[in-house]
Design an enzyme around this catalytic site. Structure first.
Site, PDB file in Angstrom:
ATOM      1  CG  ASP A  30      -0.210  -0.065   2.554  1.00  9.41           C
ATOM      2  OD1 ASP A  30       0.968  -0.496   2.596  1.00  9.41           O
ATOM      3  OD2 ASP A  30      -0.803   0.347   3.564  1.00  9.41           O
TER       4      ASP A  30
ATOM      5  CG  HIS B 212       7.129  -0.194  10.206  1.00 11.80           C
ATOM      6  ND1 HIS B 212       7.147  -0.389  11.558  1.00 11.80           N
ATOM      7  CD2 HIS B 212       6.838   1.129  10.020  1.00 11.80           C
ATOM      8  CE1 HIS B 212       6.859   0.755  12.169  1.00 11.80           C
ATOM      9  NE2 HIS B 212       6.673   1.690  11.258  1.00 11.80           N
TER      10      HIS B 212
HETATM   11  C1  BDR Z   1       2.715  -0.381   8.711  1.00 12.82           C
HETATM   12  O1  BDR Z   1       1.670   0.567   8.480  1.00 12.82           O
HETATM   13  C2  BDR Z   1       2.013   1.420   7.418  1.00 12.82           C
HETATM   14  O2  BDR Z   1       1.964   2.757   7.838  1.00 12.82           O
HETATM   15  C3  BDR Z   1       3.408   1.063   6.981  1.00 12.82           C
HETATM   16  O3  BDR Z   1       3.525   1.133   5.567  1.00 12.82           O
HETATM   17  C4  BDR Z   1       3.622  -0.329   7.498  1.00 12.82           C
HETATM   18  O4  BDR Z   1       3.231  -1.291   6.547  1.00 12.82           O
HETATM   19  C5  BDR Z   1       3.395  -0.067  10.039  1.00 12.82           C
HETATM   20  O5  BDR Z   1       2.471  -0.152  11.108  1.00 12.82           O
HETATM   21 CA    CA Z   2       2.869  -0.741   4.134  1.00 10.86          CA
END
Ligand code: BDR
Ligand code: CA
Length: 313
Positions: A10, A240
């Site tokens: 995403d 992340h």
């Molecule tokens: C996740 O949420 C999104 O904001 C980031 O892309 C990552 O996949 C971290 O909590």
């Molecule tokens: Ca993500």
């Protein structure tokens, strides 16, 4: 050894960093990007994914997937973390390339049938596409090699509610389906990703090694870093989404523990990933649940170096 993957995403700033890492690493073969709502609406996620392919000179299929949670109304998005454009308000020129006409779920199924037992599904957004693919092809777990997820918070607090991480919270019912399926699932949640802050120096190194891809990540990360640096003295951000990809090629950098998992779908526990390490409960709610692997630690310096070296290629 080359790992065939489908990257379900995403984009999103940490998604972009992860996607470029996957493109750069010679041991990762990205068969396609499947998109899902999450940080941004799904139409923007799909367009952003094609734009990232253009920037990286990659001509691979990009599909648009689910735009709504499995249950409930349209989500709110994370523009306050990722900017109005999902790229920290840098507004790169959007690609005009067409999307692959298949849905993300159908693309996952088609590829799994084409390469039985070879593909790792790497999901770095909410899990609606994987849940839908499981509903459309119940044998999917037998057709893929494994599933690696950025999401969840097993033994640490959440980042959306006190108990839930964003990707799981965004589509908790879909996550419950995915975590209950009979496949080898490894979870890279906040347990490991929030242990590992990335500094402006790291971003400078990425940009020095690769002005196009690293430069993009550095520019897009300024907004993202401001978000993560509120209420602390230093400037940091968290990539992340790159963790499951790093683990594919260097699992020895990670500490991983096993547990049986349930995903909350109620009002208070929405999106909570409740993991019971073996032998810690007699409740059938957990003893009869799927066993998953949960990453709990990573070697920070080696991880940074892995990213820098790949961007340098
Ligand atoms: C996740 O949420 C999104 O904001 C980031 O892309 C990552 O996949 C971290 O909590
Ligand atoms: Ca993500």
């Amino acid at each position: 050894m080359t790992h065939k993957i489908i990257l379900d995403t995403d984009p999103g700033i940490d998604d972009a960093m992860a996607i470029f890492f996957a493109f750069q690493h010679p041991e990762i073969d990205v068969l396609g990007l499947t998109t899902v709502f999450g940080n941004v609406p799904v139409t923007m996620a799909a367009r952003n994914a094609v734009t990232l392919c253009d920037i990286a000179g990659q001509d691979i299929p990009v599909t648009q997937g689910v735009g709504m949670p499995w249950v409930g109304p349209e989500s709110t998005y994370a523009h306050f973390v990722h900017g109005d454009d999902g790229f920290g308000n840098t507004f790169p020129k959007a690609s005009e390339k067409p999307l692959d006409p298949r849905s993300s779920a159908q693309f996952i199924i088609d590829m799994a049938r084409q390469y039985p037992g070879e593909i790792t599904l790497v999901a770095i957004g909410p899990l609606g596409n994987l849940a839908l693919a499981l509903r459309l092809e119940p044998d999917l777990p037998k057709l893929v090699k494994g599933v690696s997820i950025m999401g969840g918070a097993a033994f640490v607090p959440g980042n959306v509610t006190p108990v839930a991480e964003a990707n799981i919270w965004n589509d908790a019912h879909a996550a419950a389906i995915v975590f209950a399926a009979d496949w080898k699932l490894t979870m890279f949640g906040l347990d490991v990703t929030l242990q590992t802050p990335f500094s402006p120096t790291f971003m400078d190194k990425l940009a020095d090694k690769n002005s196009t891809l690293g430069g993009f990540v550095k520019d897009a990360s300024q907004f993202y870093m401001d978000f993560y640096s509120q209420n602390r003295d230093d400037k940091v951000c968290f990539f992340h989404d790159a963790f499951p990809l790093a683990h594919l090629i260097h699992p020895e950098l990670f500490t991983v523990t096993e547990g049986q998992v349930r995903v909350g779908t109620g009002e208070l526990d929405r999106g909570q990933t409740v993991v019971a390490p073996a032998g810690t409960t007699a409740s059938p709610l957990w003893t009869e649940a799927q066993t998953i692997n949960v990453a709990t630690k990573v070697e920070h310096d080696k991880l940074e170096q892995l990213f820098i070296d790949a961007y340098a290629l």
